[in-house]
Write a protein that holds these residues in place. Sequence first.
Motif, PDB file in Angstrom:
ATOM      1  N   SER A 190     -27.724  44.499  16.713  1.00 50.13           N
ATOM      2  CA  SER A 190     -26.390  45.046  16.960  1.00 50.13           C
ATOM      3  C   SER A 190     -25.903  45.861  15.761  1.00 50.13           C
ATOM      4  O   SER A 190     -26.525  45.877  14.697  1.00 50.13           O
ATOM      5  CB  SER A 190     -25.410  43.900  17.225  1.00 50.13           C
ATOM      6  N   LYS A 191     -24.761  46.491  15.951  1.00 47.68           N
ATOM      7  CA  LYS A 191     -24.118  47.237  14.865  1.00 47.68           C
ATOM      8  C   LYS A 191     -23.868  46.309  13.665  1.00 47.68           C
ATOM      9  O   LYS A 191     -24.062  46.699  12.513  1.00 47.68           O
ATOM     10  CB  LYS A 191     -22.804  47.838  15.377  1.00 47.68           C
ATOM     11  N   GLU A 192     -23.466  45.072  13.942  1.00 46.83           N
ATOM     12  CA  GLU A 192     -23.212  44.104  12.869  1.00 46.83           C
ATOM     13  C   GLU A 192     -24.493  43.779  12.106  1.00 46.83           C
ATOM     14  O   GLU A 192     -24.486  43.646  10.880  1.00 46.83           O
ATOM     15  CB  GLU A 192     -22.584  42.823  13.430  1.00 46.83           C
ATOM     16  N   HIS A 193     -25.617  43.651  12.823  1.00 44.15           N
ATOM     17  CA  HIS A 193     -26.904  43.414  12.155  1.00 44.15           C
ATOM     18  C   HIS A 193     -27.232  44.575  11.210  1.00 44.15           C
ATOM     19  O   HIS A 193     -27.679  44.357  10.079  1.00 44.15           O
ATOM     20  CB  HIS A 193     -28.038  43.271  13.179  1.00 44.15           C
ATOM     21  N   LEU A 194     -27.010  45.793  11.690  1.00 44.46           N
ATOM     22  CA  LEU A 194     -27.335  46.967  10.876  1.00 44.46           C
ATOM     23  C   LEU A 194     -26.446  47.050   9.639  1.00 44.46           C
ATOM     24  O   LEU A 194     -26.908  47.429   8.559  1.00 44.46           O
ATOM     25  CB  LEU A 194     -27.219  48.240  11.718  1.00 44.46           C
ATOM     26  N   ILE A 195     -25.186  46.701   9.783  1.00 48.82           N
ATOM     27  CA  ILE A 195     -24.290  46.680   8.618  1.00 48.82           C
ATOM     28  C   ILE A 195     -24.792  45.662   7.604  1.00 48.82           C
ATOM     29  O   ILE A 195     -24.879  45.954   6.403  1.00 48.82           O
ATOM     30  CB  ILE A 195     -22.836  46.372   9.041  1.00 48.82           C
ATOM     31  N   LEU A 196     -25.153  44.476   8.071  1.00 46.94           N
ATOM     32  CA  LEU A 196     -25.664  43.455   7.163  1.00 46.94           C
ATOM     33  C   LEU A 196     -26.961  43.908   6.492  1.00 46.94           C
ATOM     34  O   LEU A 196     -27.160  43.704   5.293  1.00 46.94           O
ATOM     35  CB  LEU A 196     -25.882  42.131   7.904  1.00 46.94           C
ATOM     36  N   MET A 197     -27.847  44.547   7.255  1.00 43.74           N
ATOM     37  CA  MET A 197     -29.100  45.035   6.666  1.00 43.74           C
ATOM     38  C   MET A 197     -28.844  46.117   5.630  1.00 43.74           C
ATOM     39  O   MET A 197     -29.537  46.194   4.617  1.00 43.74           O
ATOM     40  CB  MET A 197     -30.041  45.537   7.763  1.00 43.74           C
ATOM     41  N   SER A 198     -27.826  46.939   5.861  1.00 38.53           N
ATOM     42  CA  SER A 198     -27.469  47.949   4.877  1.00 38.53           C
ATOM     43  C   SER A 198     -26.964  47.286   3.589  1.00 38.53           C
ATOM     44  O   SER A 198     -27.329  47.697   2.482  1.00 38.53           O
ATOM     45  CB  SER A 198     -26.392  48.883   5.445  1.00 38.53           C
ATOM     46  N   LEU A 199     -26.155  46.244   3.739  1.00 31.92           N
ATOM     47  CA  LEU A 199     -25.696  45.498   2.556  1.00 31.92           C
ATOM     48  C   LEU A 199     -26.869  44.834   1.839  1.00 31.92           C
ATOM     49  O   LEU A 199     -26.951  44.867   0.607  1.00 31.92           O
ATOM     50  CB  LEU A 199     -24.653  44.453   2.964  1.00 31.92           C
ATOM     51  N   ILE A 200     -27.780  44.248   2.606  1.00 29.41           N
ATOM     52  CA  ILE A 200     -28.964  43.613   2.012  1.00 29.41           C
ATOM     53  C   ILE A 200     -29.772  44.646   1.245  1.00 29.41           C
ATOM     54  O   ILE A 200     -30.222  44.390   0.123  1.00 29.41           O
ATOM     55  CB  ILE A 200     -29.821  42.921   3.097  1.00 29.41           C
ATOM     56  N   TYR A 201     -29.947  45.825   1.836  1.00 32.85           N
ATOM     57  CA  TYR A 201     -30.691  46.906   1.176  1.00 32.85           C
ATOM     58  C   TYR A 201     -30.088  47.215  -0.195  1.00 32.85           C
ATOM     59  O   TYR A 201     -30.807  47.391  -1.181  1.00 32.85           O
ATOM     60  CB  TYR A 201     -30.694  48.153   2.062  1.00 32.85           C
ATOM     61  N   GLN A 202     -28.769  47.254  -0.276  1.00 33.49           N
ATOM     62  CA  GLN A 202     -28.109  47.536  -1.545  1.00 33.49           C
ATOM     63  C   GLN A 202     -28.200  46.342  -2.506  1.00 33.49           C
ATOM     64  O   GLN A 202     -28.461  46.504  -3.694  1.00 33.49           O
ATOM     65  CB  GLN A 202     -26.643  47.915  -1.321  1.00 33.49           C
ATOM     66  N   LEU A 203     -28.005  45.136  -1.979  1.00 33.54           N
ATOM     67  CA  LEU A 203     -27.970  43.943  -2.821  1.00 33.54           C
ATOM     68  C   LEU A 203     -29.336  43.584  -3.404  1.00 33.54           C
ATOM     69  O   LEU A 203     -29.425  43.079  -4.523  1.00 33.54           O
ATOM     70  CB  LEU A 203     -27.433  42.746  -2.023  1.00 33.54           C
ATOM     71  N   LYS A 204     -30.406  43.859  -2.655  1.00 32.66           N
ATOM     72  CA  LYS A 204     -31.717  43.406  -3.113  1.00 32.66           C
ATOM     73  C   LYS A 204     -32.220  44.167  -4.339  1.00 32.66           C
ATOM     74  O   LYS A 204     -33.168  43.741  -4.974  1.00 32.66           O
ATOM     75  CB  LYS A 204     -32.735  43.449  -1.980  1.00 32.66           C
ATOM     76  N   GLY A 205     -31.538  45.248  -4.697  1.00 28.76           N
ATOM     77  CA  GLY A 205     -31.893  45.954  -5.923  1.00 28.76           C
ATOM     78  C   GLY A 205     -31.546  45.154  -7.171  1.00 28.76           C
ATOM     79  O   GLY A 205     -32.096  45.406  -8.243  1.00 28.76           O
ATOM     80  N   ALA A 206     -30.657  44.179  -7.038  1.00 36.97           N
ATOM     81  CA  ALA A 206     -30.223  43.422  -8.211  1.00 36.97           C
ATOM     82  C   ALA A 206     -30.269  41.911  -8.015  1.00 36.97           C
ATOM     83  O   ALA A 206     -30.368  41.174  -8.989  1.00 36.97           O
ATOM     84  CB  ALA A 206     -28.809  43.828  -8.605  1.00 36.97           C
ATOM     85  N   LEU A 207     -30.174  41.445  -6.786  1.00 36.70           N
ATOM     86  CA  LEU A 207     -30.096  40.001  -6.537  1.00 36.70           C
ATOM     87  C   LEU A 207     -31.349  39.476  -5.845  1.00 36.70           C
ATOM     88  O   LEU A 207     -32.008  40.209  -5.106  1.00 36.70           O
ATOM     89  CB  LEU A 207     -28.881  39.680  -5.661  1.00 36.70           C
ATOM     90  N   SER A 208     -31.624  38.211  -6.057  1.00 38.47           N
ATOM     91  CA  SER A 208     -32.728  37.559  -5.356  1.00 38.47           C
ATOM     92  C   SER A 208     -32.355  37.375  -3.887  1.00 38.47           C
ATOM     93  O   SER A 208     -31.173  37.406  -3.531  1.00 38.47           O
ATOM     94  CB  SER A 208     -33.026  36.192  -5.991  1.00 38.47           C
ATOM     95  N   ILE A 209     -33.362  37.168  -3.067  1.00 37.90           N
ATOM     96  CA  ILE A 209     -33.112  36.945  -1.637  1.00 37.90           C
ATOM     97  C   ILE A 209     -32.229  35.706  -1.457  1.00 37.90           C
ATOM     98  O   ILE A 209     -31.326  35.698  -0.615  1.00 37.90           O
ATOM     99  CB  ILE A 209     -34.444  36.813  -0.861  1.00 37.90           C
ATOM    100  N   ASN A 210     -32.450  34.667  -2.245  1.00 41.65           N
ATOM    101  CA  ASN A 210     -31.625  33.468  -2.140  1.00 41.65           C
ATOM    102  C   ASN A 210     -30.167  33.758  -2.503  1.00 41.65           C
ATOM    103  O   ASN A 210     -29.252  33.277  -1.838  1.00 41.65           O
ATOM    104  CB  ASN A 210     -32.183  32.344  -3.017  1.00 41.65           C
ATOM    105  N   ASP A 211     -29.951  34.554  -3.542  1.00 45.75           N
ATOM    106  CA  ASP A 211     -28.583  34.929  -3.915  1.00 45.75           C
ATOM    107  C   ASP A 211     -27.915  35.744  -2.807  1.00 45.75           C
ATOM    108  O   ASP A 211     -26.719  35.582  -2.529  1.00 45.75           O
ATOM    109  CB  ASP A 211     -28.567  35.726  -5.228  1.00 45.75           C
ATOM    110  N   ILE A 212     -28.686  36.615  -2.172  1.00 38.21           N
ATOM    111  CA  ILE A 212     -28.139  37.411  -1.069  1.00 38.21           C
ATOM    112  C   ILE A 212     -27.769  36.495   0.093  1.00 38.21           C
ATOM    113  O   ILE A 212     -26.708  36.660   0.704  1.00 38.21           O
ATOM    114  CB  ILE A 212     -29.139  38.503  -0.618  1.00 38.21           C
ATOM    115  N   LYS A 213     -28.624  35.526   0.383  1.00 45.00           N
ATOM    116  CA  LYS A 213     -28.347  34.581   1.463  1.00 45.00           C
ATOM    117  C   LYS A 213     -27.042  33.832   1.193  1.00 45.00           C
ATOM    118  O   LYS A 213     -26.198  33.694   2.079  1.00 45.00           O
ATOM    119  CB  LYS A 213     -29.504  33.591   1.613  1.00 45.00           C
TER     120      LYS A 213
END
Length: 196
Positions: A75-98
Motif C-alpha cells: 500500500s501507499k503506507e508501506h511505500l512511505i515506510l520503505m522510503s523512511l527505511i531507505y533514509q534511516l538505514k544509511g545511519a541506523l542498524s536494522i534493529n534501531d529502525i525497527k
Amino acid sequence: MENIKHIIDSLGLETNLTLDDIPNIDLYMDQVIQLFENKFNMSKRNQEDKIITKTMINNYAKGKLIFPIQNKKYSKEHLILMSLIYQLKGALSINDIKITLSGMNKKIINDEMDLASFYTSYLHLAGQNVTDFKEDIEERVRAVTEEITENNKEDAAYLEQVLMISSLVHMSNLYRKIAERLVDEMVVEKEGKRQK
C-alpha cells in the motif's frame, strides 16, 4: 575543493519519494522495486548498486519493520515506510529502525495515524536539511582551506581532501550518535511503560 559543488549537484540530495510519486493503488513487489530504482537512481554510488531488492523488502516484512502486507501487494503506507527505511538505514542498524518505526506501525494498523501528514512534515524537514547542508558545506570548505598552512603547499590539495573527508565523517558520526541515543530513549520509555 572546487569539485565539491559538482559532487553535491550530482548526488540528487533533493530527491525523495513524494506522495505524488506513490500511486493510489497497491503495488506488487516488482513495481515497488521499479519505483524506488527509478526515483533514487541518481543517488547510487555505483551504477550496479541496488536501491531496494526483493530480499530487502522480504527482510523488512519478516523483521516487522513494516506492517503485514495483504495479497502480496504494498500500500501507499508501506511505500512511505520503505522510503523512511531507505533514509534511516544509511545511519541506523536494522534493529534501531525497527524500534523507531514500531510505534508507527502499530498506529497505522489501528488506523490511529495520518501517515501522509507525518511524511509531508518529514519531506519538508528533509528539504530544509538539504538547504542547511549546502550552506554548511561551503563553511566547511572555507574552514578546511584555512587549516592547511603555507608549510603544506606541495600537498595542499591532497591534505585538504583528507581533512574534508575526516571532517564530514566526524560530523556524520556526531549526528548518528545523537540519533542512536534517541532510539535508546525510545527503548527505555517502552520498557518503563511495561513495568508499570
